[in-house]
Design an enzyme around this catalytic site. Structure first.
Site, PDB file in Angstrom:
ATOM      1  N   LYS A  33      52.567  85.526  54.291  1.00  0.00           N
ATOM      2  CA  LYS A  33      51.468  86.410  54.728  1.00  0.00           C
ATOM      3  C   LYS A  33      51.225  86.255  56.223  1.00  0.00           C
ATOM      4  O   LYS A  33      51.034  87.246  56.949  1.00  0.00           O
ATOM      5  CB  LYS A  33      50.180  86.058  53.960  1.00  0.00           C
ATOM      6  CG  LYS A  33      50.270  86.341  52.471  1.00  0.00           C
ATOM      7  CD  LYS A  33      49.160  85.659  51.654  1.00  0.00           C
ATOM      8  CE  LYS A  33      49.525  85.692  50.176  1.00  0.00           C
ATOM      9  NZ  LYS A  33      48.658  84.854  49.335  1.00  0.00           N
TER      10      LYS A  33
ATOM     11  N   THR B 142      53.279  80.849  49.753  1.00  0.00           N
ATOM     12  CA  THR B 142      53.232  82.304  49.931  1.00  0.00           C
ATOM     13  C   THR B 142      52.357  82.652  51.136  1.00  0.00           C
ATOM     14  O   THR B 142      52.533  83.706  51.743  1.00  0.00           O
ATOM     15  CB  THR B 142      52.699  83.009  48.668  1.00  0.00           C
ATOM     16  OG1 THR B 142      51.545  82.285  48.207  1.00  0.00           O
ATOM     17  CG2 THR B 142      53.740  83.057  47.572  1.00  0.00           C
TER      18      THR B 142
ATOM     19  N   LYS C  24      45.151  76.717  52.714  1.00  0.00           N
ATOM     20  CA  LYS C  24      45.793  76.436  51.421  1.00  0.00           C
ATOM     21  C   LYS C  24      44.954  75.384  50.721  1.00  0.00           C
ATOM     22  O   LYS C  24      44.069  74.783  51.329  1.00  0.00           O
ATOM     23  CB  LYS C  24      47.227  75.925  51.629  1.00  0.00           C
ATOM     24  CG  LYS C  24      47.312  74.784  52.650  1.00  0.00           C
ATOM     25  CD  LYS C  24      48.743  74.371  52.956  1.00  0.00           C
ATOM     26  CE  LYS C  24      49.449  75.286  53.926  1.00  0.00           C
ATOM     27  NZ  LYS C  24      50.463  76.130  53.322  1.00  0.00           N
ATOM     28  N   ARG C  25      45.233  75.172  49.439  1.00  0.00           N
ATOM     29  CA  ARG C  25      44.514  74.101  48.756  1.00  0.00           C
ATOM     30  C   ARG C  25      44.714  72.775  49.475  1.00  0.00           C
ATOM     31  O   ARG C  25      45.734  72.564  50.131  1.00  0.00           O
ATOM     32  CB  ARG C  25      44.988  73.998  47.293  1.00  0.00           C
ATOM     33  CG  ARG C  25      44.439  75.087  46.406  1.00  0.00           C
ATOM     34  CD  ARG C  25      42.910  75.037  46.332  1.00  0.00           C
ATOM     35  NE  ARG C  25      42.468  73.902  45.554  1.00  0.00           N
ATOM     36  CZ  ARG C  25      42.052  73.977  44.299  1.00  0.00           C
ATOM     37  NH1 ARG C  25      41.984  75.128  43.672  1.00  0.00           N
ATOM     38  NH2 ARG C  25      41.678  72.892  43.663  1.00  0.00           N
TER      39      ARG C  25
ATOM     40  N   LYS D 137      50.567  68.677  51.069  1.00  0.00           N
ATOM     41  CA  LYS D 137      50.485  69.783  52.039  1.00  0.00           C
ATOM     42  C   LYS D 137      50.138  69.258  53.439  1.00  0.00           C
ATOM     43  O   LYS D 137      50.253  69.958  54.433  1.00  0.00           O
ATOM     44  CB  LYS D 137      49.451  70.814  51.575  1.00  0.00           C
ATOM     45  CG  LYS D 137      49.844  71.509  50.262  1.00  0.00           C
ATOM     46  CD  LYS D 137      48.767  72.483  49.826  1.00  0.00           C
ATOM     47  CE  LYS D 137      48.998  73.064  48.437  1.00  0.00           C
ATOM     48  NZ  LYS D 137      50.004  74.143  48.422  1.00  0.00           N
TER      49      LYS D 137
ATOM     50  N   HIS E  71      56.643  76.231  38.768  1.00  0.00           N
ATOM     51  CA  HIS E  71      56.041  76.282  40.106  1.00  0.00           C
ATOM     52  C   HIS E  71      55.910  74.914  40.761  1.00  0.00           C
ATOM     53  O   HIS E  71      55.324  74.824  41.840  1.00  0.00           O
ATOM     54  CB  HIS E  71      54.638  76.894  40.059  1.00  0.00           C
ATOM     55  CG  HIS E  71      54.604  78.321  39.624  1.00  0.00           C
ATOM     56  ND1 HIS E  71      54.624  79.378  40.510  1.00  0.00           N
ATOM     57  CD2 HIS E  71      54.557  78.870  38.397  1.00  0.00           C
ATOM     58  CE1 HIS E  71      54.573  80.513  39.842  1.00  0.00           C
ATOM     59  NE2 HIS E  71      54.532  80.242  38.551  1.00  0.00           N
TER      60      HIS E  71
HETATM   61  C1  F55 Z   1      46.982  75.369  38.705  1.00  0.00           C
HETATM   62  C2  F55 Z   1      46.685  74.659  37.568  1.00  0.00           C
HETATM   63  C3  F55 Z   1      47.479  73.607  37.195  1.00  0.00           C
HETATM   64 CL1  F55 Z   1      47.091  72.742  35.765  1.00  0.00          CL
HETATM   65  C4  F55 Z   1      48.599  73.276  37.904  1.00  0.00           C
HETATM   66  C5  F55 Z   1      48.907  73.998  39.038  1.00  0.00           C
HETATM   67  C6  F55 Z   1      48.100  75.045  39.429  1.00  0.00           C
HETATM   68  C7  F55 Z   1      48.406  75.814  40.642  1.00  0.00           C
HETATM   69  O1  F55 Z   1      47.531  76.502  41.140  1.00  0.00           O
HETATM   70  N1  F55 Z   1      49.657  75.734  41.138  1.00  0.00           N
HETATM   71  C8  F55 Z   1      50.104  76.433  42.200  1.00  0.00           C
HETATM   72  O2  F55 Z   1      49.380  77.209  42.815  1.00  0.00           O
HETATM   73  N2  F55 Z   1      51.386  76.262  42.538  1.00  0.00           N
HETATM   74  C9  F55 Z   1      51.948  76.999  43.631  1.00  0.00           C
HETATM   75  O3  F55 Z   1      52.571  78.166  43.140  1.00  0.00           O
HETATM   76  C10 F55 Z   1      52.944  79.031  44.189  1.00  0.00           C
HETATM   77  C11 F55 Z   1      53.489  80.295  43.587  1.00  0.00           C
HETATM   78  O4  F55 Z   1      54.732  80.049  43.020  1.00  0.00           O
HETATM   79  C12 F55 Z   1      53.943  78.357  45.113  1.00  0.00           C
HETATM   80  O5  F55 Z   1      54.165  79.197  46.202  1.00  0.00           O
HETATM   81  C13 F55 Z   1      53.404  77.007  45.605  1.00  0.00           C
HETATM   82  O6  F55 Z   1      54.403  76.337  46.318  1.00  0.00           O
HETATM   83  C14 F55 Z   1      52.968  76.180  44.417  1.00  0.00           C
HETATM   84  O7  F55 Z   1      52.368  74.987  44.848  1.00  0.00           O
END
Ligand code: F55
Length: 827
Positions: free
Chosen positions: A673, A669, A561-562, A567, A370
């Protein structure tokens, strides 16, 4: 143009239950489960009684599904994920069971509002962001498509922190989603597992010189499974999300206890129970903490034991069919420890030879990547590993040794390649690279959007791609249209039903049919009236949550988003400051009134992210209280962004901000939405934005900024943010403004960290480089909005062309290309 999306076979057939029966069931639960009555019950009690009534239907489906899967001895996918960001379940379960209207009616007759009682449900926020929500969308699709699947994860006592904003700053508060019980979950004490940790490894010499390894754990913890039923749309298949809670093992430490050490014995309990206490709040950075590795091992070990127990019930000790029956999808590297754990079970416990065991492993696991951000790639200090999981470290060394022998055959004596591909990063502190382990131990590896998967192949794992052509692939993410349109936007859903029928929630391609009405004045009016009504509703929520009044006639421009530098919420903020400044300098500045809405949590330890939240809030305060610009500009930061808040914001959005630096957002994502609900994207050529642009067409999206190639070139040539600062007068003025006390009266410099990160900090995400192009895109968007018919057409075409992005299509891709699963009908 639109690719064909799969058929999720169910359509939501309203079940035979009528409102009288549901009413009776709710009242019965009010009396007998809640111990109250119609006169005394508050909304919380009504919510719980309604959940209990719905759960009766859910459990019926669960029983039938489990029977069908057992009788058919089906191959199943096991989705291993440290996070499942489920949100609320009531609305989704009702819609998927086809009981929403009936229950609404039943409650009305009881004088209760379903909408109101649904607000009582706490979000199940067992995830950080996109990755966790993706897992939730995927299990919805799996059940809807009648696919045998189990989600496995952790039963965190505290999910992602609740965010409060105090004087503009983020404060983290514990999330206690289960304080008053969770009516959807079932504890399964009959399936408890015991999990070893710590200790040492003994080497024994068995028959014919066979070396046996025995792990003597230093402690044992108990894994208690909680099952959350996952109802497919149509209500036939009900799969399970099984989440593990850690508890102190019953028998362990009785010695201490018996010796009178009651308090010490309790200490052990506290330690064991810490494992599932709290979700780590980091997205995109690995924590590197001992407890986190223990969490990962704990849920993987519990889940593997659970899978093996079920397998053995059908196949005894014959392992030959294991990989035919079981496929395990690793949601990022967080569950990668499952690979050496399965090796340990096969080699040490089942006494299988290494090669056969490895064959089974590498036919069982598949891995989804991801992220490309280097700081997000998980690495564990080998010494920590050795302490917690001594036998696993040995196994990893053995996997690595054998793998590097293979590498040597392809690239003889090439130490550079070996050290790059090795699972072990050498150095003063040896590290275990979980990404490399995942690629080596899986039969398939996928990225989550076309561009991301290309970069995974070209930049992250190029040698692995050479070594195993075809193993690295793409599965573009998707979202469940049941939650993200049908349930969250009932007005639009009804309008769509009236035009193209009711199959679209399971055949999202059918939305294409709406394109026929894109120029139909009556349909445009209805579509935009719904958008307006949704904005009126959101405006009321905004007023209640923040006290800020916003005008539903303004453009609602949403970035949710986070919070992360890549971002680029701060790019959005700089543009807001530009608009503010233009309005102050020229009160006649032509722009459509705009409300900028933000929702974002920052990782608690991510200083600059928190500074950006603070800056957004301070700028918002100033602008919202400046009558000179108030008719044109408002800025609102909505606190505690979460799934249930997203469900309110998304249907009300006109504009979707997807403005990451090209190459950094794996997919996104939220972009899907928002577009599905008729918002127009302003975005970079990054992640799934590219595929969204392909679907909706260039006229219906606002693309700006550097491409991946241009980003690479600019960085290679030595990017200097000062060039843009001195070149662009407006940009300079805005950045300098941040250093004054204009937005933080009496506290000059309170927002200066932002400016410094963009200038002296080197602007790692090229905010300044993309600013002008972003500003131009906004101008184009603003003037397009002036043409209300033209805008309505664009918005309708966005909804009409989102068929590709149903998570049913993603799941069908996984099924066809990776999992090779068959559906199993439940009658
Ligand atoms: C959570 C914990 C750790 Cl240790 C590292 C990453 C995450 C996390 O939440 N990652 C995350 O949300 N990544 C996102 O995944 C989505 C689904 O594939 C993508 O759409 C997005 O681009 C990506 O940042």
């Amino acid at each position: 143009m639109a690719t064909k999306s799969p058929r999720a076979k169910n359509t939501a057939q309203p079940q035979s239950l009528d409102s009288k029966t549901i009413k009776a069931s709710i009242v019965q639960h009010l009396h007998c489960t809640l111990g109250t009555d119609e006169n005394k019950a508050n909304n919380h009690a009504w919510w719980k009684a309604t959940c209990a009534a719905v759960q009766e239907q859910v459990l019926e489906g669960l029983r039938k599904t489990q029977r069908a899967h057992y009788l058919n001895d089906t191959r199943a996918v096991h989705y291993f994920s440290a996070e499942f960001l489920m949100g609320r379940l009531m609305s989704n379960n009702l819609h998927n069971l086809g009981l929403f209207e009936t229950t609404d009616q039943a409650l009305k007759e009881l004088g209760v509002s379903l909408t109101d009682i649904m607000e009582e449900e706490p979000d199940m926020a067992l995830g950080n962001g996109g990755l966790g929500r993706l897992a939730a969308c995927f299990i919805d699709s799996l059940a809807t498509m009648d696919l045998p699947a189990v989600g496995y994860g952790l039963h965190y006592e505290h999910g992602l922190f609740r965010q409060e904003i105090k004087s503009g700053a983020q404060i983290e508060r514990p999330d206690s989603w289960r304080d008053y019980g969770n009516p959807w979950e079932i504890c399964r004490p009959e399936s408890i597992q015991e999990i070893p940790l710590y200790g040492y490894v003994e080497t024994k010499y068995g028959d014919k010189g066979r070396i046996q390894k025995e792990w003597h754990p230093g402690t044992i913890v108990k894994g208690v499974p909680w099952d959350i039923p996952v109802v497919g749309y149509g209500g036939k298949t009900v799969n399970v999300l099984r989440l593990w809670e850690s508890q102190a093992s019953d028998y362990f430490n009785w010695d201490v206890f018996n010796a009178g050490g009651y308090v010490d014995a309790q200490k052990e309990n506290v330690q064991a129970e810490t494992i599932s206490k709290v979700l780590y709040p980091n997205d995109e950075t690995e924590a590197g903490k001992e407890l986190r590795l223990i969490q990962q091992y704990f849920f993987c070990a519990c889940s593997l034991k659970d899978i093996i127990r079920r397998y053995k019930r059908a196949h005894g000790d014959n392992w030959e069919r294991f990989a035919d029956q079981v496929v395990i999808q690793l949601n990022d590297t967080h569950p990668a420890i499952a690979i050496p754990e399965l090796m340990r079970i096969l080699v040490d416990r089942a006494e299988m030879d290494w090669d056969s065991a490895w064959e089974i492993c590498t036919q069982t696991f598949a891995y989804t990547n991801h992220t490309l951000l280097p700081e997000a790639l998980e690495k564990w200090p080998a010494r920590m590993f050795e302490k917690i999981l001594p036998r696993h470290l040995e196994i990893i060394y053995e996997i690595n040794h054998r793998f590097l022998d293979e590498v040597d055959k392809v690239w003889p004596n090439d130490n550079a390649i070996k050290s790059k591909l090795s699972i072990i990063e050498e150095g003063n502190d040896k590290m275990v690279r979980m990404g490399n382990l995942s690629v080596i131990g899986s039969f398939a590896v996928n990225g989550v959007a076309e561009i991301h998967s290309r970069l995974v192949k070209q930049n992250l794992f190029p040698e692995f791609d050479q070594l195993w052509p075809g193993k690295l692939t793409n599965v573009t993410n998707g979202i469940t249209p049941r939650r993200w349109l049908k349930a969250c936007n009932p007005r639009l859903s009804e309008l769509i039903d009236s035009k193209i029928g009711q199959d679209w929630p399971v055949q999202l391609d059918k939305l294409q049919g709406l394109a026929d009405f894109a120029d139909d004045a009556k349909f445009q009016k209805a579509f935009m009236q719904i958008k307006h009504q949704n904005k009126v509703d959101l405006a009321a929520d905004i007023k209640a949550l923040t006290g800020v009044e916003v005008d539903p006639n303004a453009i609602f421009d949403v970035q949710i988003k986070r919070l992360h530098e890549y971002k680029r919420q701060h790019l959005n903020l700089l543009h807001i400051l530009a608009l503010y400044r233009r309005l102050l300098e020229n009160p006649g500045y032509a722009m459509t009134p705009r409300v900028f809405l933000f929702g974002a949590k920052a990782a608690p330890g991510y200083k600059l992210a928190k500074d950006i939240i603070y800056a957004i809030n301070k700028v918002a305060d100033k602008i919202n209280n400046d009558p000179r610009v108030n008719q044109k500009l408002k800025v609102v930061f909505l606190p505690n962004y979460r799934v249930s808040l997203a469900e309110k914001m998304i249907p009300a959005a006109d504009v979707s901000e997807q403005i990451s630096t090209a190459g950094k957002e794996a997919s996104g994502t939220g972009n899907m939405k928002l577009a599905l609900n008729g918002a127009l994207t302003i975005g970079t050529l990054d992640g799934a934005n590219i595929e969204i642009a392909e679907e909706v067409g260039d006229d219906n999206i606002y693309i700006f900024g550097l491409t991946v190639e241009e980003v690479q070139a600019l960085k290679a040539n030595g990017y200097n943010p000062y060039d843009y600062y001195y070149e662009n007068k407006e940009l300079k003025a805005i950045l300098d403004w941040l250093e004054t006390d204009y937005f933080t009266p009496g506290k000059p410099g309170a927002l200066a960290s932002l400016k410094h990160s963009l200038l002296d900090g080197g602007d790692p995400y090229l905010v300044l480089a993309d600013f002008a192009s972003y500003s131009d895109a906004h101008k184009a968007l603003d003037s397009a909005y002036q043409d209300s018919k033209g805008w309505a057409r664009k918005a309708i075409l966005n909804t009409a062309r989102m068929g590709k992005f149903t998570s049913d299509r993603s799941i069908q891709d996984y099924v066809d290309r990776i999992w090779k699963l068959s559906s199993c009908k439940v009658e």
